[in-house]
Design a protein around this motif. Structure first.
Motif, PDB file in Angstrom:
ATOM      1  N   VAL A  29       8.323   4.037   7.437  1.00 44.09           N
ATOM      2  CA  VAL A  29       6.987   5.398   7.033  1.00 44.09           C
ATOM      3  C   VAL A  29       5.867   5.450   7.212  1.00 44.09           C
ATOM      4  N   GLY A  30       5.159   6.112   7.758  1.00 42.41           N
ATOM      5  CA  GLY A  30       3.861   6.814   8.479  1.00 42.41           C
ATOM      6  C   GLY A  30       2.867   6.581   7.350  1.00 42.41           C
ATOM      7  N   PHE A  31       3.384   7.597   5.785  1.00 38.74           N
ATOM      8  CA  PHE A  31       2.215   7.522   4.875  1.00 38.74           C
ATOM      9  C   PHE A  31       2.856   7.040   3.527  1.00 38.74           C
ATOM     10  N   ILE A  32       1.712   6.232   3.114  1.00 37.10           N
ATOM     11  CA  ILE A  32       3.175   5.771   1.885  1.00 37.10           C
ATOM     12  C   ILE A  32       1.995   6.013   0.878  1.00 37.10           C
ATOM     13  N   SER A  33       2.346   6.559  -0.190  1.00 36.53           N
ATOM     14  CA  SER A  33       1.326   6.725  -1.434  1.00 36.53           C
ATOM     15  C   SER A  33       1.745   5.288  -2.598  1.00 36.53           C
ATOM     16  N   LEU A  34       1.025   4.535  -3.262  1.00 39.75           N
ATOM     17  CA  LEU A  34       0.485   3.914  -4.197  1.00 39.75           C
ATOM     18  C   LEU A  34       0.252   4.191  -5.338  1.00 39.75           C
ATOM     19  N   GLN A  35       1.281   4.001  -6.731  1.00 35.85           N
ATOM     20  CA  GLN A  35       0.747   4.511  -7.943  1.00 35.85           C
ATOM     21  C   GLN A  35       0.533   3.192  -8.770  1.00 35.85           C
ATOM     22  N   GLU A  36      -0.607   2.702  -9.835  1.00 33.67           N
ATOM     23  CA  GLU A  36      -0.319   1.994 -10.910  1.00 33.67           C
ATOM     24  C   GLU A  36      -0.961   0.585  -9.764  1.00 33.67           C
ATOM     25  N   ASN A  41     -12.727  -1.740  -6.466  1.00 33.19           N
ATOM     26  CA  ASN A  41     -13.267  -2.615  -5.856  1.00 33.19           C
ATOM     27  C   ASN A  41     -11.928  -2.978  -5.093  1.00 33.19           C
ATOM     28  N   MET A  42     -10.574  -3.041  -5.068  1.00 38.21           N
ATOM     29  CA  MET A  42      -9.657  -3.294  -3.845  1.00 38.21           C
ATOM     30  C   MET A  42     -10.083  -4.008  -3.370  1.00 38.21           C
ATOM     31  N   PRO A  43     -10.607  -4.911  -2.323  1.00 35.03           N
ATOM     32  CA  PRO A  43     -10.676  -4.885  -0.899  1.00 35.03           C
ATOM     33  C   PRO A  43     -10.218  -4.603  -0.416  1.00 35.03           C
ATOM     34  N   ASP A  44     -11.210  -4.073   0.951  1.00 38.61           N
ATOM     35  CA  ASP A  44     -10.177  -3.413   2.319  1.00 38.61           C
ATOM     36  C   ASP A  44      -8.608  -4.545   2.842  1.00 38.61           C
ATOM     37  N   SER A  45      -9.514  -5.826   2.934  1.00 37.96           N
ATOM     38  CA  SER A  45      -8.264  -7.022   2.763  1.00 37.96           C
ATOM     39  C   SER A  45      -6.871  -7.022   2.594  1.00 37.96           C
ATOM     40  N   LYS A  46      -7.217  -6.569   1.465  1.00 39.75           N
ATOM     41  CA  LYS A  46      -5.807  -6.470  -0.359  1.00 39.75           C
ATOM     42  C   LYS A  46      -5.370  -5.242   0.633  1.00 39.75           C
ATOM     43  N   ILE A  47      -6.470  -3.943   0.993  1.00 37.66           N
ATOM     44  CA  ILE A  47      -5.187  -3.021   1.425  1.00 37.66           C
ATOM     45  C   ILE A  47      -4.395  -2.719   2.315  1.00 37.66           C
ATOM     46  N   ARG A  48      -5.128  -3.638   3.776  1.00 38.00           N
ATOM     47  CA  ARG A  48      -5.247  -3.986   5.073  1.00 38.00           C
ATOM     48  C   ARG A  48      -3.668  -4.381   4.232  1.00 38.00           C
ATOM     49  N   ALA A  55      -2.466   0.653  13.382  1.00 40.12           N
ATOM     50  CA  ALA A  55      -3.774   1.229  12.798  1.00 40.12           C
ATOM     51  C   ALA A  55      -3.594   2.526  11.664  1.00 40.12           C
ATOM     52  N   MET A  56      -4.389   2.131  10.460  1.00 44.45           N
ATOM     53  CA  MET A  56      -4.133   2.989   9.180  1.00 44.45           C
ATOM     54  C   MET A  56      -5.720   3.562   9.042  1.00 44.45           C
ATOM     55  N   GLU A  57      -5.488   3.867   7.914  1.00 40.95           N
ATOM     56  CA  GLU A  57      -6.510   4.712   7.023  1.00 40.95           C
ATOM     57  C   GLU A  57      -5.956   4.824   5.456  1.00 40.95           C
ATOM     58  N   TYR A  58      -7.236   4.998   4.786  1.00 38.05           N
ATOM     59  CA  TYR A  58      -6.517   4.708   3.195  1.00 38.05           C
ATOM     60  C   TYR A  58      -7.313   5.820   2.447  1.00 38.05           C
ATOM     61  N   VAL A  59      -6.958   5.886   1.125  1.00 37.71           N
ATOM     62  CA  VAL A  59      -7.970   6.622  -0.022  1.00 37.71           C
ATOM     63  C   VAL A  59      -7.171   6.038  -0.811  1.00 37.71           C
ATOM     64  N   LYS A  60      -8.250   5.607  -1.907  1.00 40.84           N
ATOM     65  CA  LYS A  60      -7.958   4.804  -2.870  1.00 40.84           C
ATOM     66  C   LYS A  60      -8.591   5.235  -4.389  1.00 40.84           C
ATOM     67  N   VAL A  61      -7.995   4.949  -5.179  1.00 40.72           N
ATOM     68  CA  VAL A  61      -9.012   5.346  -6.769  1.00 40.72           C
ATOM     69  C   VAL A  61      -8.811   4.188  -7.393  1.00 40.72           C
ATOM     70  N   ASP A  62      -9.678   3.466  -8.245  1.00 39.78           N
ATOM     71  CA  ASP A  62      -9.899   2.343  -9.201  1.00 39.78           C
ATOM     72  C   ASP A  62      -9.184   2.685 -10.155  1.00 39.78           C
ATOM     73  N   ALA A  63      -8.371   1.659 -11.125  1.00 40.65           N
ATOM     74  CA  ALA A  63      -8.051   1.505 -12.421  1.00 40.65           C
ATOM     75  C   ALA A  63      -8.839   1.864 -13.128  1.00 40.65           C
ATOM     76  N   ALA A  64      -8.489   2.487 -13.825  1.00 41.95           N
ATOM     77  CA  ALA A  64      -9.371   1.930 -15.713  1.00 41.95           C
ATOM     78  C   ALA A  64      -9.275   1.005 -16.233  1.00 41.95           C
ATOM     79  N   LEU A  70      -4.701   4.268  -7.338  1.00 42.50           N
ATOM     80  CA  LEU A  70      -3.831   4.717  -6.622  1.00 42.50           C
ATOM     81  C   LEU A  70      -4.513   4.188  -5.546  1.00 42.50           C
ATOM     82  N   LEU A  71      -3.257   4.610  -4.785  1.00 39.64           N
ATOM     83  CA  LEU A  71      -3.951   3.923  -2.826  1.00 39.64           C
ATOM     84  C   LEU A  71      -2.778   5.224  -2.493  1.00 39.64           C
ATOM     85  N   SER A  72      -3.610   5.884  -1.077  1.00 36.22           N
ATOM     86  CA  SER A  72      -2.842   6.547  -0.459  1.00 36.22           C
ATOM     87  C   SER A  72      -2.696   5.330   1.168  1.00 36.22           C
ATOM     88  N   ILE A  73      -1.851   5.448   2.201  1.00 38.11           N
ATOM     89  CA  ILE A  73      -2.378   4.989   3.532  1.00 38.11           C
ATOM     90  C   ILE A  73      -1.010   6.050   3.957  1.00 38.11           C
TER      91      ILE A  73
END
Length: 196
Positions: A29-36, A41-48, A55-64, A70-73
């Motif tokens: 997988v080169g691109f993963i989309s995670l929901q829920e 405030n998920m730290p970079d170490s958790k995302i890593r 190498a990776m890049e990401y965009v996240k949306v905090d939970a309400a 949401l997290l896209s990596i």
């Protein structure tokens, strides 16, 4: 390039990071989309921890609260991000599929449980579809089905299904067959539960 989507039902449970890493490795997988993710405030170490050592890049949306998140990596050598739009219910990432000269818009969605709120998300996405050029890929948890046969262990709402089908048609989207089971979720301990 392979894409994956997974509703995590909480990113903090034991075994979830290794499950996601294995999913990425086993399916190239080169691109993963995670929901829920259910995290703020998920730290970079958790995302890593969800990715391998590359190498990776990401965009996240905090939970309400304990809802959503949401997290896209992705692998930046396969996909080069040019822009992002973040909403409580979706992450839109536009970029170039490397080596293909193709503009691609990837939307990671976690739709609200309320039918009225889902329709508002469909309308937002249609507006963005009209103003954002490129080939679109929308993946995630739509919290909606298209036909009664897709609803399992719950009631089918024909009105909401019609709005969802109209969104798909108006946006010019095509539904592609997916591998694996039809209905799958990840339990709190990181085990995959397969309903069918």
């Amino acid at each position: 390039m392979n894409w994956a989507s997974l509703n995590m039902k909480g990113a903090g449970g034991p075994g979830k990071a290794s499950l996601v890493r294995n999913l990425i490795k086993d399916n190239n997988v080169g691109f993963i989309s995670l929901q829920e993710t259910q995290m703020s405030n998920m730290p970079d170490s958790k995302i890593r921890g969800f990715w391998n050592n590359s190498a990776m890049e990401y965009v996240k949306v905090d939970a309400a609260g304990r809802s959503g998140g949401l997290l896209s990596i992705w692998n930046p050598s396969l996909f080069k991000k040019n822009m992002e739009i973040v909403d409580q219910n979706f992450i839109l990432v536009k970029g170039e599929l490397m080596g293909e000269n193709t503009e691609l818009v990837v939307v990671n969605i976690y739709a609200p449980s309320s039918g009225t709120e889902r329709r508002q998300v469909w309308d937002k996405l249609l507006d963005l579809r009209d103003s954002t050029l490129g080939m679109w890929l929308i993946i995630g948890d739509f919290n909606e089905v298209r036909v009664p046969e897709d609803r399992w262990n719950s009631n089918f709402d024909g009105n909401n299904a019609q709005h969802f089908n109209n969104f798909i048609s108006t946006a010019g989207l095509l539904e592609y067959p997916m591998s694996g089971r039809k209905f799958t979720f990840m339990s709190g301990d990181g085990k995959i539960e397969q309903d069918r």
